[in-house]
Motif scaffolding. Structure first.
Motif, PDB file in Angstrom:
ATOM      1  N   MET A 155      10.240  10.752  61.950  1.00  0.00           N
ATOM      2  CA  MET A 155      10.570  12.273  61.894  1.00  0.00           C
ATOM      3  C   MET A 155      11.717  12.455  60.928  1.00  0.00           C
ATOM      4  SD  MET A 155      10.214  13.168  65.724  1.00  0.00           S
ATOM      5  CE  MET A 155      11.433  14.578  65.859  1.00  0.00           C
ATOM      6  N   GLN A 156      12.430  11.357  60.562  1.00  0.00           N
ATOM      7  CA  GLN A 156      14.017  11.582  59.997  1.00  0.00           C
ATOM      8  C   GLN A 156      14.089  10.563  58.909  1.00  0.00           C
ATOM      9  OE1 GLN A 156      17.191  12.099  62.728  1.00  0.00           O
ATOM     10  NE2 GLN A 156      16.128  13.952  63.809  1.00  0.00           N
ATOM     11  N   ASP A 157      13.642  10.589  57.647  1.00  0.00           N
ATOM     12  CA  ASP A 157      13.697   9.760  56.909  1.00  0.00           C
ATOM     13  C   ASP A 157      15.178   9.514  56.269  1.00  0.00           C
ATOM     14  OD1 ASP A 157      11.095   8.603  56.639  1.00  0.00           O
ATOM     15  OD2 ASP A 157      10.440  10.601  55.876  1.00  0.00           O
ATOM     16  N   THR A 170      21.429  11.606  59.904  1.00  0.00           N
ATOM     17  CA  THR A 170      20.186  12.463  59.699  1.00  0.00           C
ATOM     18  C   THR A 170      20.150  13.523  60.391  1.00  0.00           C
ATOM     19  OG1 THR A 170      19.060  11.288  61.238  1.00  0.00           O
ATOM     20  CG2 THR A 170      18.630  10.287  59.068  1.00  0.00           C
ATOM     21  N   HIS A 171      20.992  13.662  61.214  1.00  0.00           N
ATOM     22  CA  HIS A 171      21.072  14.981  62.174  1.00  0.00           C
ATOM     23  C   HIS A 171      22.729  14.794  62.739  1.00  0.00           C
ATOM     24  CE1 HIS A 171      19.282  12.434  65.772  1.00  0.00           C
ATOM     25  NE2 HIS A 171      20.218  11.362  65.076  1.00  0.00           N
ATOM     26  N   THR A 172      23.149  15.778  63.331  1.00  0.00           N
ATOM     27  CA  THR A 172      24.572  15.782  64.095  1.00  0.00           C
ATOM     28  C   THR A 172      24.447  15.308  65.284  1.00  0.00           C
ATOM     29  OG1 THR A 172      24.309  18.328  64.421  1.00  0.00           O
ATOM     30  CG2 THR A 172      25.623  17.879  62.754  1.00  0.00           C
ATOM     31  N   SER A 173      23.426  14.942  65.894  1.00  0.00           N
ATOM     32  CA  SER A 173      23.391  14.438  67.386  1.00  0.00           C
ATOM     33  C   SER A 173      24.359  13.234  67.473  1.00  0.00           C
ATOM     34  CB  SER A 173      21.941  14.106  67.649  1.00  0.00           C
ATOM     35  OG  SER A 173      21.064  15.395  67.428  1.00  0.00           O
ATOM     36  N   PRO A 174      24.231  12.344  66.558  1.00  0.00           N
ATOM     37  CA  PRO A 174      25.110  11.275  67.024  1.00  0.00           C
ATOM     38  C   PRO A 174      26.703  11.719  67.290  1.00  0.00           C
ATOM     39  CG  PRO A 174      24.744  11.015  64.580  1.00  0.00           C
ATOM     40  CD  PRO A 174      23.846  11.916  65.333  1.00  0.00           C
ATOM     41  N   GLY A 175      26.915  12.698  67.006  1.00  0.00           N
ATOM     42  CA  GLY A 175      28.233  13.127  67.465  1.00  0.00           C
ATOM     43  C   GLY A 175      28.432  13.483  68.859  1.00  0.00           C
ATOM     44  N   GLN A 176      27.325  13.770  69.555  1.00  0.00           N
ATOM     45  CA  GLN A 176      27.227  13.762  70.853  1.00  0.00           C
ATOM     46  C   GLN A 176      27.799  12.558  71.540  1.00  0.00           C
ATOM     47  OE1 GLN A 176      23.512  14.408  72.863  1.00  0.00           O
ATOM     48  NE2 GLN A 176      22.684  15.874  71.225  1.00  0.00           N
ATOM     49  N   ILE A 177      27.388  11.373  71.110  1.00  0.00           N
ATOM     50  CA  ILE A 177      28.035  10.216  71.502  1.00  0.00           C
ATOM     51  C   ILE A 177      29.443  10.081  71.316  1.00  0.00           C
ATOM     52  CG2 ILE A 177      27.805   7.526  71.286  1.00  0.00           C
ATOM     53  CD1 ILE A 177      25.260   8.574  72.291  1.00  0.00           C
ATOM     54  N   TYR A 251       9.415  17.728  72.318  1.00  0.00           N
ATOM     55  CA  TYR A 251      10.005  16.207  72.447  1.00  0.00           C
ATOM     56  C   TYR A 251      11.079  15.857  71.643  1.00  0.00           C
ATOM     57  CZ  TYR A 251       9.989  11.302  72.627  1.00  0.00           C
ATOM     58  OH  TYR A 251      10.973   9.977  72.783  1.00  0.00           O
ATOM     59  N   PHE A 252      12.248  15.363  72.099  1.00  0.00           N
ATOM     60  CA  PHE A 252      13.088  14.402  71.333  1.00  0.00           C
ATOM     61  C   PHE A 252      13.604  13.428  72.354  1.00  0.00           C
ATOM     62  CE2 PHE A 252      13.793  19.150  70.250  1.00  0.00           C
ATOM     63  CZ  PHE A 252      13.553  18.936  68.890  1.00  0.00           C
ATOM     64  N   PRO A 253      13.611  12.379  71.683  1.00  0.00           N
ATOM     65  CA  PRO A 253      14.015  11.016  72.323  1.00  0.00           C
ATOM     66  C   PRO A 253      15.297  11.128  73.064  1.00  0.00           C
ATOM     67  CG  PRO A 253      13.828  10.409  69.998  1.00  0.00           C
ATOM     68  CD  PRO A 253      13.835  11.953  70.102  1.00  0.00           C
ATOM     69  N   PHE A 254      16.379  12.143  72.826  1.00  0.00           N
ATOM     70  CA  PHE A 254      17.569  11.910  73.325  1.00  0.00           C
ATOM     71  C   PHE A 254      17.666  13.059  74.535  1.00  0.00           C
ATOM     72  CE2 PHE A 254      18.340  15.318  70.307  1.00  0.00           C
ATOM     73  CZ  PHE A 254      17.829  14.560  69.229  1.00  0.00           C
ATOM     74  N   THR A 255      16.690  13.764  74.764  1.00  0.00           N
ATOM     75  CA  THR A 255      16.744  14.663  75.925  1.00  0.00           C
ATOM     76  C   THR A 255      15.418  14.739  76.832  1.00  0.00           C
ATOM     77  OG1 THR A 255      16.058  16.282  74.219  1.00  0.00           O
ATOM     78  CG2 THR A 255      18.401  16.499  74.802  1.00  0.00           C
ATOM     79  N   GLU A 256      15.556  15.008  78.019  1.00  0.00           N
ATOM     80  CA  GLU A 256      14.423  15.123  78.838  1.00  0.00           C
ATOM     81  C   GLU A 256      14.615  15.803  79.979  1.00  0.00           C
ATOM     82  OE1 GLU A 256      11.585  13.920  78.007  1.00  0.00           O
ATOM     83  OE2 GLU A 256      10.847  14.489  80.285  1.00  0.00           O
ATOM     84  N   LEU A 285      16.195  26.658  67.305  1.00  0.00           N
ATOM     85  CA  LEU A 285      16.764  25.451  67.599  1.00  0.00           C
ATOM     86  C   LEU A 285      16.166  24.531  68.630  1.00  0.00           C
ATOM     87  CD1 LEU A 285      17.870  25.905  70.782  1.00  0.00           C
ATOM     88  CD2 LEU A 285      19.779  27.105  69.670  1.00  0.00           C
ATOM     89  N   GLY A 286      16.293  23.167  68.551  1.00  0.00           N
ATOM     90  CA  GLY A 286      16.037  22.297  69.603  1.00  0.00           C
ATOM     91  C   GLY A 286      16.864  21.911  70.575  1.00  0.00           C
ATOM     92  N   CYS A 287      16.605  21.647  71.942  1.00  0.00           N
ATOM     93  CA  CYS A 287      17.549  21.611  73.046  1.00  0.00           C
ATOM     94  C   CYS A 287      17.005  20.788  74.147  1.00  0.00           C
ATOM     95  CB  CYS A 287      17.920  22.775  73.581  1.00  0.00           C
ATOM     96  SG  CYS A 287      16.681  23.959  74.039  1.00  0.00           S
ATOM     97  N   GLY A 288      17.631  20.576  74.972  1.00  0.00           N
ATOM     98  CA  GLY A 288      17.019  19.750  76.171  1.00  0.00           C
ATOM     99  C   GLY A 288      18.229  19.210  77.143  1.00  0.00           C
ATOM    100  N   ALA A 309      22.019  19.440  75.721  1.00  0.00           N
ATOM    101  CA  ALA A 309      22.489  19.353  74.351  1.00  0.00           C
ATOM    102  C   ALA A 309      21.462  20.424  73.436  1.00  0.00           C
ATOM    103  CB  ALA A 309      22.353  17.998  73.730  1.00  0.00           C
ATOM    104  N   PHE A 310      21.919  20.785  72.279  1.00  0.00           N
ATOM    105  CA  PHE A 310      21.107  21.621  71.441  1.00  0.00           C
ATOM    106  C   PHE A 310      21.447  21.117  69.873  1.00  0.00           C
ATOM    107  CE2 PHE A 310      24.508  24.509  70.476  1.00  0.00           C
ATOM    108  CZ  PHE A 310      25.100  24.715  71.742  1.00  0.00           C
ATOM    109  N   GLY A 311      20.590  21.594  69.102  1.00  0.00           N
ATOM    110  CA  GLY A 311      20.800  21.385  67.618  1.00  0.00           C
ATOM    111  C   GLY A 311      20.136  22.426  66.694  1.00  0.00           C
ATOM    112  N   MET A 312      21.070  22.907  65.986  1.00  0.00           N
ATOM    113  CA  MET A 312      20.451  24.233  65.098  1.00  0.00           C
ATOM    114  C   MET A 312      20.727  24.001  63.760  1.00  0.00           C
ATOM    115  SD  MET A 312      22.687  26.873  66.933  1.00  0.00           S
ATOM    116  CE  MET A 312      22.410  28.266  66.159  1.00  0.00           C
TER     117      MET A 312
HETATM  118  N1  DAH Z   1      18.833  16.490  66.297  1.00  0.00           N
HETATM  119  C1  DAH Z   1      17.397  17.164  66.221  1.00  0.00           C
HETATM  120  C2  DAH Z   1      17.093  17.428  64.703  1.00  0.00           C
HETATM  121  O1  DAH Z   1      17.831  16.999  63.697  1.00  0.00           O
HETATM  122  C3  DAH Z   1      17.829  18.722  66.917  1.00  0.00           C
HETATM  123  C4  DAH Z   1      18.173  18.586  68.313  1.00  0.00           C
HETATM  124  C5  DAH Z   1      17.049  18.970  69.211  1.00  0.00           C
HETATM  125  C6  DAH Z   1      19.459  18.267  68.725  1.00  0.00           C
HETATM  126  C7  DAH Z   1      17.282  18.740  70.417  1.00  0.00           C
HETATM  127  C8  DAH Z   1      19.776  18.245  70.259  1.00  0.00           C
HETATM  128  C9  DAH Z   1      18.637  18.440  70.968  1.00  0.00           C
HETATM  129  O2  DAH Z   1      20.843  18.243  70.401  1.00  0.00           O
HETATM  130  O3  DAH Z   1      18.890  18.437  72.263  1.00  0.00           O
HETATM  131  O4  DAH Z   1      15.887  17.604  64.721  1.00  0.00           O
END
Ligand code: DAH
Length: 341
Positions: A155-157, A170-177, A251-256, A285-288, A309-312
């Motif tokens: 999904m993220q080349d 490829t996304h700001t999600s690593p900032g979560q860690i 579906y996102f691998p890091f949220t459930e 936005l995506g979230c979970g 978490a969420f990402g927009m």
């Molecule tokens: N990182 C995801 C993307 O770039 C967006 C995202 C989805 C972030 C769900 C999140 C999340 O924190 O919970 O497509």
């Protein structure tokens, strides 16, 4: 002696009448009232006069001197006034001329939308946390529960660097860690704004560089209802108190579980238009709920705390609200585009 004094007075006054500027006035002063003036000489000579003539001549000499001095002062003042008036005329500003416009700088639309979102989240008690644009594969994927062969990586080349396993995020999600590791075991409530990079064909809908804002909330007893309440409140603060929201499973691998949040189309108010493709809703936005594995990777015990978490994409929100049809405009620096904000 008296005749000489009378002649000096007349001559002085006559010459003064012809003076027309301060330079010749100064010359006149030196000639008639200066130390070497004829008058001064005559006055020095007073002492040599016979005693009978002295008082009269002395008196007359003083009168002439005062008369010349008074005339000089009057002339000087007159000249000063005239020169002032001349200068006022010469340097006059024509206040009826149209002004020259001073071009005003302004904030880039990216900055504008980020600042609005910062304000909204700051009001809700979120900290701003920053992490770098360059990440390891471990941070960008693995610790977020994307194993090496996980199909979601497609999904993220990624842009890989010459350094093995170092990527542009490829996304700001690593900032979560990063944010969790900086806070654990204490609760965290933070947003993480920043640039993201994906190795994609550049089109009107996708750029290789774009903005995201990530959010992470971790603490004891955080539930899905907190996620829904917080994000709905955020949407209302951003778009207006009456805006409706809905959550759809995703579906996102890091949220459930994972979800996407839609807001009622703010262009047509939900009636259906070309911006929302007649659906009445816009996905923003995506979230979970943070996956237990990710909580553990962030340094928390998933039996003790939970989180969401969420990402927009702020540029997407701008595009929708301003009907911008080409994402490439955000990086082109074309003034015709930028001046519209
Ligand atoms: N990182 C995801 C993307 O770039 C967006 C995202 C989805 C972030 C769900 C999140 C999340 O924190 O919970 O497509």
């Amino acid at each position: 002696m008296l005749d000489q004094l009378n002649a000096l007075e007349q001559e002085g006054l006559a010459q003064l009448a012809a003076v027309a500027d301060s330079e010749s006035l100064e010359a006149w002063r030196v000639k008639h009232l200066g130390r070497n003036a004829q008058l001064a000489e005559l006055m020095t000579g007073l002492g040599a006069l016979p005693a009978a003539e002295k008082p009269l001549a002395g008196k007359r000499a003083n009168e002439v001197k005062r008369a010349l001095e008074a005339a000089f002062a009057e002339k000087a003042e007159g000249l000063r006034q005239a020169e002032l008036a001349q200068a006022a005329e010469r340097d006059a500003v024509d206040v009826t001329l149209p002004g020259r416009p001073a071009p005003a700088g302004r904030l880039h639309p990216n900055t504008v939308v980020l600042r609005r979102l910062y304000a909204v989240f700051a009001d809700m008690g979120f900290q701003i946390y920053r992490s770098g644009d360059v990440e390891t594969d471990l941070m960008n994927f693995e610790l977020l529960n994307f194993p090496k062969d996980h199909p979601a990586r497609d999904m993220q080349d990624s842009f890989y660097t010459n350094e093995p396993n170092v990527v542009l995020r490829t996304h700001t999600s690593p900032g979560q860690i990063h944010a969790m590791r900086a806070s654990a075991p204490n609760p965290v409530r933070a947003i993480l704004p920043g640039w993201c990079y994906r190795y994609e064909q550049i089109t009107a809908r996708s750029e290789v560089q774009f903005l995201q804002i990530e959010g992470i909330v971790v603490g004891p007893g955080i539930r899905m209802s907190d996620l829904k309440g917080t994000l709905t409140d955020m949407a209302r603060r951003l778009l207006g108190p009456d805006v409706r929201t809905r959550f759809r499973a995703d579906y996102f691998p890091f949220t459930e579980p994972s979800a996407e949040m839609d807001v009622e189309c703010f262009v047509c108010g939900g009636k259906g238009c070309s911006v929302c493709k007649q659906s009445g809703w816009l996905e923003i936005l995506g979230c979970g709920m943070v996956h237990p594995t990710v909580l553990r990777n962030g340094g928390y015990d998933p039996d003790q705390v939970s989180g969401f978490a969420f990402g927009m994409g702020p540029q997407r929100i701008l595009m929708l609200s301003h009907r911008i049809t080409d994402i490439r405009q955000f990086l082109q620096n074309d003034l015709r585009f930028l001046e519209q904000f």
